[in-house]
Enzyme design. Structure first.
Site, PDB file in Angstrom:
ATOM      1  CB  VAL A  14      -0.974  -0.005   1.200  1.00 21.78           C
ATOM      2  CG1 VAL A  14      -1.868   1.213   1.155  1.00 21.78           C
ATOM      3  CG2 VAL A  14      -1.808  -1.285   1.202  1.00 21.78           C
ATOM      4  CD  GLU A 129     -13.542   5.032   2.000  1.00 23.86           C
ATOM      5  OE1 GLU A 129     -14.254   6.015   2.175  1.00 23.86           O
ATOM      6  OE2 GLU A 129     -13.974   3.863   2.057  1.00 23.86           O
ATOM      7  N   GLY A 134     -10.538  -1.993   0.574  1.00 26.86           N
ATOM      8  CA  GLY A 134      -9.502  -1.336  -0.229  1.00 26.86           C
ATOM      9  C   GLY A 134      -9.967  -0.134  -1.032  1.00 26.86           C
ATOM     10  N   GLY A 187      -0.872 -14.806  -5.184  1.00 32.59           N
ATOM     11  CA  GLY A 187      -0.589 -13.691  -4.273  1.00 32.59           C
ATOM     12  C   GLY A 187      -1.833 -13.086  -3.642  1.00 32.59           C
ATOM     13  CD  GLU A 190      -1.425 -11.824   4.576  1.00 34.49           C
ATOM     14  OE1 GLU A 190      -0.796 -12.142   5.601  1.00 34.49           O
ATOM     15  OE2 GLU A 190      -2.168 -10.853   4.481  1.00 34.49           O
ATOM     16  CG  ASP A 201      -9.769  -9.425   5.949  1.00 34.70           C
ATOM     17  OD1 ASP A 201      -8.845  -8.621   6.134  1.00 34.70           O
ATOM     18  OD2 ASP A 201     -10.619  -9.294   5.035  1.00 34.70           O
ATOM     19  CE  LYS A 205     -11.297  -6.140   4.554  1.00 38.19           C
ATOM     20  NZ  LYS A 205     -11.059  -7.158   3.515  1.00 38.19           N
ATOM     21  N   GLY A 302      -4.949  -4.485  -3.297  1.00 38.40           N
ATOM     22  CA  GLY A 302      -4.039  -4.131  -4.389  1.00 38.40           C
ATOM     23  C   GLY A 302      -3.383  -2.804  -4.097  1.00 38.40           C
TER      24      GLY A 302
HETATM   25  N1  LIG Z   1      -2.352  -5.054   0.578  1.00 42.90           N
HETATM   26  C1  LIG Z   1      -3.568  -4.598   0.341  1.00 42.90           C
HETATM   27  O1  LIG Z   1      -4.060  -4.692  -0.772  1.00 42.90           O
HETATM   28  C2  LIG Z   1      -4.358  -3.941   1.438  1.00 42.90           C
HETATM   29  C3  LIG Z   1      -5.706  -3.587   1.220  1.00 42.90           C
HETATM   30  C4  LIG Z   1      -6.425  -2.918   2.226  1.00 42.90           C
HETATM   31  C5  LIG Z   1      -5.798  -2.632   3.428  1.00 42.90           C
HETATM   32  N2  LIG Z   1      -4.501  -3.017   3.622  1.00 42.90           N
HETATM   33  C6  LIG Z   1      -3.863  -2.711   4.896  1.00 42.90           C
HETATM   34  O2  LIG Z   1      -2.759  -1.859   4.674  1.00 42.90           O
HETATM   35  C7  LIG Z   1      -1.753  -2.112   5.630  1.00 42.90           C
HETATM   36  C8  LIG Z   1      -0.414  -2.386   4.912  1.00 42.90           C
HETATM   37  O3  LIG Z   1      -0.525  -3.536   4.099  1.00 42.90           O
HETATM   38  P1  LIG Z   1       0.602  -3.919   3.046  1.00 42.90           P
HETATM   39  O4  LIG Z   1       0.056  -5.026   2.220  1.00 42.90           O
HETATM   40  O5  LIG Z   1       1.087  -2.707   2.367  1.00 42.90           O
HETATM   41  O6  LIG Z   1       1.748  -4.481   4.011  1.00 42.90           O
HETATM   42  P2  LIG Z   1       3.262  -4.878   3.625  1.00 42.90           P
HETATM   43  O7  LIG Z   1       3.401  -5.014   2.156  1.00 42.90           O
HETATM   44  O8  LIG Z   1       3.631  -6.001   4.493  1.00 42.90           O
HETATM   45  O9  LIG Z   1       4.123  -3.583   4.069  1.00 42.90           O
HETATM   46  C9  LIG Z   1       4.335  -3.219   5.390  1.00 42.90           C
HETATM   47  C10 LIG Z   1       5.334  -2.078   5.440  1.00 42.90           C
HETATM   48  O10 LIG Z   1       5.418  -1.591   6.767  1.00 42.90           O
HETATM   49  C11 LIG Z   1       6.759  -1.690   7.244  1.00 42.90           C
HETATM   50  N3  LIG Z   1       6.697  -2.158   8.627  1.00 42.90           N
HETATM   51  C12 LIG Z   1       6.002  -3.213   9.100  1.00 42.90           C
HETATM   52  N4  LIG Z   1       6.172  -3.333  10.432  1.00 42.90           N
HETATM   53  C13 LIG Z   1       6.998  -2.351  10.788  1.00 42.90           C
HETATM   54  C14 LIG Z   1       7.578  -1.948  12.033  1.00 42.90           C
HETATM   55  N5  LIG Z   1       7.325  -2.619  13.169  1.00 42.90           N
HETATM   56  N6  LIG Z   1       8.367  -0.865  12.046  1.00 42.90           N
HETATM   57  C15 LIG Z   1       8.645  -0.193  10.908  1.00 42.90           C
HETATM   58  N7  LIG Z   1       8.131  -0.514   9.706  1.00 42.90           N
HETATM   59  C16 LIG Z   1       7.327  -1.583   9.650  1.00 42.90           C
HETATM   60  C17 LIG Z   1       7.469  -2.686   6.347  1.00 42.90           C
HETATM   61  O11 LIG Z   1       8.846  -2.341   6.302  1.00 42.90           O
HETATM   62  P3  LIG Z   1       9.907  -3.135   5.348  1.00 42.90           P
HETATM   63  O12 LIG Z   1       9.553  -2.704   3.958  1.00 42.90           O
HETATM   64  O13 LIG Z   1      11.232  -2.666   5.775  1.00 42.90           O
HETATM   65  O14 LIG Z   1       9.634  -4.584   5.573  1.00 42.90           O
HETATM   66  C18 LIG Z   1       6.751  -2.469   5.017  1.00 42.90           C
HETATM   67  O15 LIG Z   1       7.322  -1.419   4.304  1.00 42.90           O
HETATM   68  C19 LIG Z   1      -2.270  -3.263   6.491  1.00 42.90           C
HETATM   69  O16 LIG Z   1      -2.898  -2.724   7.645  1.00 42.90           O
HETATM   70  C20 LIG Z   1      -3.300  -3.917   5.618  1.00 42.90           C
HETATM   71  O17 LIG Z   1      -4.322  -4.564   6.341  1.00 42.90           O
HETATM   72  C21 LIG Z   1      -3.773  -3.651   2.665  1.00 42.90           C
END
Ligand SMILES: NC(=O)c1ccc[n+]([C@@H]2O[C@H](COP(=O)([O-])OP(=O)(O)OC[C@H]3O[C@@H](n4cnc5c(N)ncnc54)[C@H](OP(=O)(O)O)[C@@H]3O)[C@@H](O)[C@H]2O)c1
Length: 425
Positions: A14, A129, A134, A187, A190, A201, A205, A302
């Site tokens: 994100v 939001e 998403g 992908g 998880e 999950d 929501k 996404g």
């Molecule tokens: N993926 C989706 O499509 C989606 C959709 C809706 C909502 N969300 C929500 O958005 C959020 C992020 O999801 P994501 O998929 O982007 O996660 P992600 O790809 O795992 O990215 C997490 C990021 O946060 C950093 N991070 C994690 N823990 C940390 C810590 N303790 N200290 C410092 N940095 C930390 C990581 O650093 P590094 O890069 O160094 O590892 C990484 O850059 C979540 O709450 C998720 O539920 C995601």
């Protein structure tokens, strides 16, 4: 042009979506805001990691104080995920009078009330939001577009992973395990898919949606939920023959004196628009007392789709940055009791030994508990184990449960393979 400075917590899926939209759609942003947006610092876990996007040197940090203690930073955007330390980061940001945008459903569903209170005390905005479905702007729609409505019901396909799995089971005839593996390979799921497949999950929501649409705070752990792991290819086939599709639905509905709220696999008519929501897509079907029925459909996850929702929140704050508006609703809290499900029509599939009279025996016992039947399907005669499917009329779930407790003791009954609600939307 004046600048609004942002501190980003997280640069994963994100976070990089937000970064890309900020850079690719700069003109649109300046046109809308009359100001520029600049990401000043980004908190990550590992600054040495090779990243796909180009970022300026020295922008990454592992020390959150460099963000929350920087007086130039107006907005903190939390896209790191997980509950801890994300909640602590959110609190610290609000305490330091930063506006906050987050995509974190787990944190908002569990700590939303506390965070809202803190935002109110500090006179800053808290927006989330992206935490529900998403890219679909459901929160904004409920809070603004539908603000004049009394919401009667929200029925959503809010988890893309399980919707992808059910679509593969339905269209490609896969069993659950095979479809899950495909979702992981693509992908969508998880490595540890439990939060998706057991409905957690979706409960996060639903908890957030319920707080917005019904002004009722229900913890995700209080929401009755059932995942998709018990659904078999056979259930999907039988349901289809009877005119239904199986979807994992998150439902919240207002009844006269209670609020129905649950996550469960449900049979819905195959002609309903929700039945046409396939693969990893999400949709929300909303009934309001003025607007009537409406449906929002789109990508529930996404990088760019979720980034779009995060950016929407950042831009809303950017427009009103001087106002320091608070976000807590002042609507009177309704006193409603919550129940999972009271009554409904049900699909029950038994696996039985093919003995004469077994169907009659089960039907008679159901009758004794006032569980009346709409139809019965029996297939595959002369086999060791045969499926026996009952579709009930509208009945009390508690009576069905009592009857099933007796039925399961019969020698001829091998198992109650599945029980699902039928929703004639
Ligand atoms: N993926 C989706 O499509 C989606 C959709 C809706 C909502 N969300 C929500 O958005 C959020 C992020 O999801 P994501 O998929 O982007 O996660 P992600 O790809 O795992 O990215 C997490 C990021 O946060 C950093 N991070 C994690 N823990 C940390 C810590 N303790 N200290 C410092 N940095 C930390 C990581 O650093 P590094 O890069 O160094 O590892 C990484 O850059 C979540 O709450 C998720 O539920 C995601």
């Amino acid at each position: 042009v004046e600048k609004i400075k942002i501190g980003l917590l997280g640069l994963g899926n994100v976070g990089s979506g937000v970064w890309n939209i900020l850079n690719q759609n700069e003109d649109e942003i300046v046109n809308f805001l009359g100001k520029k947006l600049e990401v000043k610092k980004i908190l990550v876990r590992n600054p040495e990691k090779v990243r796909e996007i180009n970022i300026p040197e020295n922008i990454l940090t592992t020390d959150i104080r460099q963000i929350i203690e920087d007086p130039e930073i107006d907005i903190v955007v939390e896209v790191m995920g997980g509950i801890h330390p994300a909640v602590e980061c959110l609190k610290a940001s609000l305490q330091n009078k930063k506006h906050v945008v987050t995509a974190n459903k787990a944190a908002i569903a569990t700590y939303g009330q506390e965070l809202h209170q803190l935002a109110l005390e500090q006179g800053v905005q808290l927006r989330y939001e992206a935490s529900v479905c998403g890219g679909i702007p459901i929160i904004n729609t409920l809070k603004n577009g539908l603000a004049a409505n009394k919401i009667e019901e929200i029925v959503g396909i809010v988890n893309g992973t399980t919707n992808f799995i059910l679509t593969q089971m339905s269209n490609q005839g896969m069993e659950f395990e095979e479809a899950l593996k495909l979702a992981q390979d693509k992908g969508y799921a998880e490595a540890d898919p439990s939060s998706d497949i057991y409905g957690e999950d979706a409960a996060f929501k639903l908890s957030i949606l319920t707080s917005i649409a019904f002004n009722k705070n229900i913890l995700p752990t209080e929401i009755p939920r059932e995942g998709v792991t018990k659904i078999s290819k056979k259930d999907i086939e039988y349901a289809f023959q009877l005119g239904y599709k199986i979807k994992l639905l998150a439902t919240v509905a207002r009844h006269k004196d209670f609020l129905e709220c649950h996550v469960q696999p449900t049979l819905i008519p195959k002609t309903h628009p929700l039945a046409a929501v396939n693969d990893e897509f999400n949709a929300l079907f909303v009934k309001g007392n003025a607007v009537g029925e409406l449906m929002l459909y789109g990508k529930g996850a996404g990088s760019l789709a979720t980034g779009s929702a995060v950016m929407g929140d950042i831009l809303s704050i950017g427009k009103n940055i001087e106002i320091k508006a608070q976000t807590v609703t002042t609507k009177k809290k309704e006193d409603i009791t919550l129940i999972g499900e009271g009554s409904g029509q049900y699909y029950v599939r038994f696996q039985v030994k093919d003995h004469p009279g077994v169907l009659g025996k089960i039907a008679t016992l159901l009758g004794e508990y006032n569980v009346s039947l709409e139809s019965v399907v029996q297939t595959g005669r002369n086999e060791e184990r045969v499926p026996l499917i009952f579709i009930t009329h509208e009945i009390e779930r508690s009576l069905l449960n009592k009857a099933l407790e007796e039925i399961v003791k019969y020698d001829e009954v091998i198992e109650i393979a599945s029980i699902m609600k039928i929703k004639n939307l």
